[in-house]
Design a protein around this motif. Structure first.
Motif, short mmCIF file in Angstrom:
data_model
loop_
_atom_site.label_atom_id
_atom_site.label_comp_id
_atom_site.label_asym_id
_atom_site.label_seq_id
_atom_site.Cartn_x
_atom_site.Cartn_y
_atom_site.Cartn_z
N LEU A 1 0.85 -1.18 0.00
CA LEU A 1 0.00 0.00 0.00
C LEU A 1 0.89 1.23 0.00
N ASN B 1 2.51 4.52 1.42
CA ASN B 1 2.83 4.77 2.83
C ASN B 1 1.70 5.46 3.60
N GLN B 2 1.11 6.49 2.98
CA GLN B 2 0.11 7.25 3.74
C GLN B 2 -1.13 6.42 4.01
N GLN C 1 -1.19 3.14 4.25
CA GLN C 1 -0.77 2.15 5.25
C GLN C 1 -0.79 2.77 6.66
N ASP C 2 -0.26 3.99 6.77
CA ASP C 2 -0.23 4.64 8.08
C ASP C 2 -1.63 5.03 8.56
N LEU D 1 -4.27 3.33 8.01
CA LEU D 1 -4.83 2.08 8.53
C LEU D 1 -4.21 1.75 9.90
N THR D 2 -2.87 1.85 9.99
CA THR D 2 -2.19 1.55 11.26
C THR D 2 -2.69 2.46 12.37
N LEU D 3 -2.82 3.76 12.08
CA LEU D 3 -3.25 4.70 13.12
C LEU D 3 -4.70 4.44 13.53
N ILE E 1 -6.41 1.62 13.29
CA ILE E 1 -6.48 0.36 14.03
C ILE E 1 -5.93 0.56 15.44
N SER E 2 -4.87 1.36 15.54
CA SER E 2 -4.29 1.62 16.85
C SER E 2 -5.31 2.27 17.79
N LEU F 1 -11.30 6.22 12.33
CA LEU F 1 -10.89 6.47 10.95
C LEU F 1 -10.66 7.97 10.72
N VAL G 1 -7.11 12.68 9.91
CA VAL G 1 -6.62 14.01 10.27
C VAL G 1 -5.13 13.95 10.62
N GLN G 2 -4.73 12.88 11.31
CA GLN G 2 -3.31 12.75 11.68
C GLN G 2 -2.42 12.65 10.47
N VAL G 3 -2.89 11.93 9.44
CA VAL G 3 -2.09 11.78 8.23
C VAL G 3 -2.05 13.11 7.46
N ALA G 4 -3.15 13.88 7.56
CA ALA G 4 -3.28 15.07 6.72
C ALA G 4 -2.65 16.33 7.30
#
Lengths: 248, 341
Positions: free
Chosen positions: B46, B48-49, B51-52, B54-56, B58-59, B234, B239-242
């Motif tokens: 996937l 990177n963004q 993937q992250d 999804l990881t964030l 799920i976390s 989600l 927001v964290q990724v953006a």
């Protein structure tokens, strides 16, 4: 009908989340998402939750109390259901992974004081030689934050492992061996890193790759990098991602 | 005749029960099998963004899930297993004193903020007014033993930040409770669905056992809370990724902007109140103490995940009013701390 959709949506999401949690715990991958200190609590609650889910299969639902929603609300509800199910599928199907350089760059490496007190310059100065080989990226980044005196780093061999994130001020010759530091869960991960001076590193490595770097710190030979001290490697090798990729 | 009816009813229940149980258990194992087998298919490459993201997300789900389950369990205990008079009798009759005491209920029911939502819902069903349950919902994440200890450990039990957090949390929860108690129609503060649920004389009085009521409540509450948790996680991940973190960090040393930056950070990060002190501690070197207090007071009450969870119970209008008042009050607390500390 509407009530049973709601009922089953809740159960499906709970099952997806609980089963994934238990599987992650069994395969020792829960640490990709949360701090190890929460694992026992999380697993206990997940097992309790699963017992309740199984019990709910035995229980017959009440008669219907809910009115079916109005039209625009139904559209909103269906959209929400689709979105939650998509997340649930992601949770169950996509292999677990650590955070990547996208988050390291977005949160800016070494931007907070995280781990500032992990190592102390005066006690490190007098520590026996063997100590330094065990220092992690966090220990070194803590020292680098405190002193940029090149003489302090002489005869202190470093051996660190982390993933590669490029240095914005000299992306071709300097990269960070980086790790994430976690206090609670991956959401609060803070990227930290040690600058490594390796001219033209992209010819043999790429960002996000895990590497083990051996060498000594010295004045950074790079002309454009903003880091005054950098690790000058004697040996850089690709390694597999460790099973515990985060530091605490 | 009576016996025959009873028998047919009993056998009518038993068949779907066994089928339901079998389908359910097989379903759980199927999900487990899919989860266990898919990694063998190899890594998904996937971007990177994504993937992250999804990881964030799920976390956030994995971190909140045990507290949500605990919250639902406590809500079941309060609603089904504790007699009404126990809780109501110990509370003073005067509304202001009553809300004051309710603010400290978190000491006995130490659930994180996301677990508090099902618990606060349970308390409304049990007879709390809407404003009283709001006071509980806002105070309990801060005034509970785990949060008090972790905040003290991180900043010192005699620090301004520690005092500001506990006093601030108490004051905000009670001011909000008082404000909303002035509303003439308390029911109109709730979503239609939840208000309807509360209006039923006793929603579970169908001659069922307490165990069956408990299970039924678990199913119903997870049907309400889980979708909200998934969507909240989600959005928090998105927001964290953006939003680049550097934008916020550059505002650290200005007394006013740093307060706003910390509110935005608290809103975005949606981290649990039990541990947020350790998270924010490294920022203490760059941010002023008042802004750190704002993070610790505002964050447990208002963030992306909490707003989605609270939306299961309160109307959107109430949440907007709540956010504005809490933001103003915590900014005031932050300015005072910045001034005196």
């Amino acid at each position: 009908m509407w009530r049973s959709v709601r009922r089953w949506q809740g159960i499906v999401l709970v099952v997806a989340a609980l089963v994934s949690t238990v599987w992650l715990a069994v395969t020792n991958q829960l640490i990709l998402y949360i701090h190890p200190r929460y694992i026992v609590f999380t697993v206990i609650m997940a097992v309790l939750g699963l017992v309740l889910v199984v019990a709910s299969f035995v229980s017959k639902p009440d008669h219907d109390h809910d009115e079916p929603p109005k039209r625009w609300r139904a559209v909103l509800s269906i959209t929400a259901t689709v979105v939650t199910l998509a997340v649930a599928v992601g949770l169950v199907v996509v292999p677990p992974a650590t955070l990547t350089t996208a988050t390291a760059n977005q949160r800016v490496i070494n931007s907070t004081g995280v781990g500032a007190g992990t190592q102390n310059v005066s006690s490190a100065a007098s520590a026996p030689a063997g100590t330094f080989a065990k220092f992690t990226v966090l220990d070194w980044s803590s020292l680098l934050r405190q002193t940029s005196d090149a003489s302090f780093y002489q005869n202190k061999a470093a051996d660190v492992t982390g993933f590669i994130t490029s240095d914005k001020s000299d992306p071709d010759n300097v990269f960070y061996v980086s790790r994430f530091v976690i206090t609670c869960c991956a959401v609060d991960a803070q990227p930290i890193g040690v600058p490594v001076y390796l001219p033209n590193w992209r010819s043999s490595f790429s960002a996000d790759e895990w590497v083990r770097v051996k060498g000594e710190f010295d004045t950074n030979p790079s002309r454009t990098s903003q880091e005054s001290i950098a690790l000058v490697p004697s040996d850089t090798t690709k390694v597999d991602q460790p099973s515990d990729p985060y530091l605490y | 005749m009576g016996i025959r009816v009873a028998e047919s009813r009993r056998s009518g229940i038993r068949t779907p029960t066994v089928v339901g149980l079998a389908v359910g258990v097989v379903g759980i194992f199927a999900v487990f099998a899919v989860r266990a087998l898919t990694p063998a298919l190899g890594k998904w490459s996937l971007p990177n963004q994504l993937q992250d993201l999804l990881t964030l997300s799920i976390s956030v789900i994995v971190e909140s899930l045990p507290f949500v389950i605990l919250g639902i369990l406590l809500s079941i205990i309060v609603q089904v297993w504790i007699p009404d008079r126990w809780i109501m009798r110990i509370l003073p009759a005067n509304p202001i004193l009553r809300r004051g005491v309710i603010s400290f209920l978190g000491i006995f029911l130490p659930v994180c903020e996301c677990g508090n939502v099902p618990l606060a819902r349970g308390l409304i069903v049990k007879g709390f007014t809407v404003s009283e349950s709001m006071t509980f919902l806002l105070a309990a994440p801060i005034l509970n033993p785990i949060t008090i200890i972790t905040t003290g450990q991180a900043f010192g039990f005699d620090s301004w930040v520690f005092v500001a957090r506990l006093v601030g949390g108490f004051v905000i929860a009670n001011v909000i409770g008082w404000l909303f108690s002035k509303h003439p129609d308390q029911d109109s503060l709730l979503t239609d669905r939840f208000a309807a649920e509360c209006r039923m004389p006793d929603p579970h009085e169908h001659g069922e056992t307490r165990w069956k009521k408990s299970i039924e409540l678990f199913t119903r509450e997870s049907g309400v809370i889980m979708p909200a948790l998934f969507i909240g996680s989600l959005v928090a991940g998105l927001v964290q990724v953006a939003v680049p973190r550097a934008v916020l960090l550059n505002l650290g040393s200005n007394p006013v902007w740093s307060i706003l930056a910390m509110m935005v950070l608290a809103f975005v990060i949606s981290v649990c109140s039990n541990v947020d002190s350790f998270f924010i501690l490294p920022f203490a070197s760059t941010f002023m103490p008042g802004s750190i207090s704002v993070f610790l007071v505002f964050g447990p009450i208002i963030d992306i995940k909490m707003l989605t969870l609270m939306r299961t119970t309160f109307t959107a209008k109430v949440l907007v009013q709540l956010t504005v008042v809490v933001a103003l009050l915590s900014a005031l607390i932050g300015l005072v701390v910045n001034y005196v500390a």
